[in-house]
Design an enzyme around this catalytic site. Structure first.
Site, PDB file in Angstrom:
ATOM      1  N   ASP A  61       0.817  -1.215   0.000  1.00  0.00           N
ATOM      2  CA  ASP A  61       0.000   0.000   0.000  1.00  0.00           C
ATOM      3  C   ASP A  61       0.853   1.268   0.000  1.00  0.00           C
ATOM      4  OD1 ASP A  61      -2.317  -1.417  -0.121  1.00  0.00           O
ATOM      5  OD2 ASP A  61      -2.895  -1.121   1.970  1.00  0.00           O
ATOM      6  N   ASN A 135      -5.826   8.639   1.621  1.00  0.00           N
ATOM      7  CA  ASN A 135      -6.386   7.896   2.747  1.00  0.00           C
ATOM      8  C   ASN A 135      -6.912   8.798   3.856  1.00  0.00           C
ATOM      9  OD1 ASN A 135      -6.167   5.289   1.826  1.00  0.00           O
ATOM     10  ND2 ASN A 135      -4.277   4.817   2.911  1.00  0.00           N
ATOM     11  N   ARG A 146       1.286  13.876  26.187  1.00  0.00           N
ATOM     12  CA  ARG A 146       0.082  13.217  26.668  1.00  0.00           C
ATOM     13  C   ARG A 146      -1.013  13.343  25.611  1.00  0.00           C
ATOM     14  NH1 ARG A 146       0.065  16.620  32.090  1.00  0.00           N
ATOM     15  NH2 ARG A 146       1.017  18.074  30.613  1.00  0.00           N
ATOM     16  N   HIS A 163     -10.658  14.713  23.680  1.00  0.00           N
ATOM     17  CA  HIS A 163      -9.463  14.477  24.497  1.00  0.00           C
ATOM     18  C   HIS A 163      -9.016  13.067  24.117  1.00  0.00           C
ATOM     19  CE1 HIS A 163     -10.831  17.993  26.726  1.00  0.00           C
ATOM     20  NE2 HIS A 163     -12.019  17.409  26.805  1.00  0.00           N
ATOM     21  N   ALA A 200      -8.751   6.610  20.350  1.00  0.00           N
ATOM     22  CA  ALA A 200      -8.705   6.365  21.795  1.00  0.00           C
ATOM     23  C   ALA A 200      -9.183   7.585  22.578  1.00  0.00           C
ATOM     24  CB  ALA A 200      -7.292   5.963  22.221  1.00  0.00           C
TER      25      ALA A 200
END
EC number: 2.7.1.23
Length: 276
Positions: A61, A135, A146, A163, A200
């Protein structure tokens, strides 16, 4: 009728190098003017792409994405050939490339036009750069930072502040790439819709979303620590607090040459998901 063909190979793959030589010789024997090279060579000499009728991409790819970046500015179609497992982009392997080229030379195959997205990076009211992706466009935390706070607006209407480890805006083609791994939906690649996928995300009730084809997505970084902007897995541009990335569908498209019937997408999808 093929008169000029560019063959793109992966210099880190012995199989790709070998096949590119053999395929180039085979094409020349049939009267097709053929140039083989790696992506840097074609970037340095764009006329080699602009003057051809087709680019054949031999590899995975990543090689296909490099071919797409080279070809879409010139409206040149790409024939992806997978070396290894067939992918969502490449539907034929090395054992089919010669018969596939013969089919194309005889007028066979069809054009599969894929939507692209255009991303503009703004800082302090000034446009710093513009990028085009097949993509996805991703804002993500840097390796040492973080989670990032990314405020998302769609068509000038505030949606939420994620967040998260990052936020993806993907094309339908990209919905089976990073966006899928991040939990996003699969969208038929013939669609012009955009997909918004948080990576996430923490404490949010706004899941992945499929957006209309003309949606304008603005992502603003609201974190003091830096983040990264990636376009099709490349660039990795440093972002600072307040930076905005505006993503919309590009007026350009990327065209692939397909040899199998268009109605086989869902059958191929199931087979590849079972293998993954």
């Amino acid at each position: 009728m093929l008169e000029r063909v560019a063959v793109l190979y992966n210099p880190l793959s012995d199989a790709s190098i070998k096949l590119s030589r053999e395929l180039a010789d085979w094409l020349v024997e049939r009267g097709v003017k053929t140039t083989r090279g790696v992506s840097q060579e074609f970037r340095d000499q764009p006329h080699l792409v602009a003057d051809c009728d087709l680019m054949i991409a031999l590899g995975g790819d990543g090689t296909v994405l490099r071919a797409a970046r080279l070809c879409f500015p010139h409206n040149i179609p790409v024939l992806p050939v997978a070396l290894g497992h067939l992918s969502f982009m490449a539907e034929i392997g090395p054992d089919e490339v010669y018969s596939g080229c013969e089919q194309i030379m005889n007028g066979g195959g069809w054009f599969d036009e894929r939507s692209l997205v255009r991303a503009q990076l703004w800082r302090g009211g000034q446009k710093l750069s513009q990028h085009t992706a097949l993509n996805e466009v991703v804002i993500s935390r840097s390796d040492l930072s973080r989670i990032v706070n990314v405020h998302v607006t769609i068509d000038d209407s505030p949606l939420t502040t994620y967040h998260a480890d990052g936020v993806i805006v993907a094309t339908a083609t990209g919905s089976t790439a990073y966006a899928l791994a991040a939990g996003g939906p699969i969208v038929d690649p013939r669609s012009q819709a955009l997909v918004l996928v948080p990576i996430a995300a923490h404490l949010t009730n706004i899941p992945s979303m499929v957006l209309h084809e003309d949606a304008v997505v603005t992502m603003q970084l609201r974190s003091r620590h830096h983040a990264l902007l990636a376009v099709d897995g490349r660039e990795n541009i440093d972002l600072i607090e307040g930076d905005e990335v505006v993503v919309r569908r590009s007026p350009q498209v990327c065209t692939f040459v397909r040899l199998r019937p268009s109605n086989q997408f869902y059958t191929q999808l199931v087979a590849r998901l079972r293998r993954s």
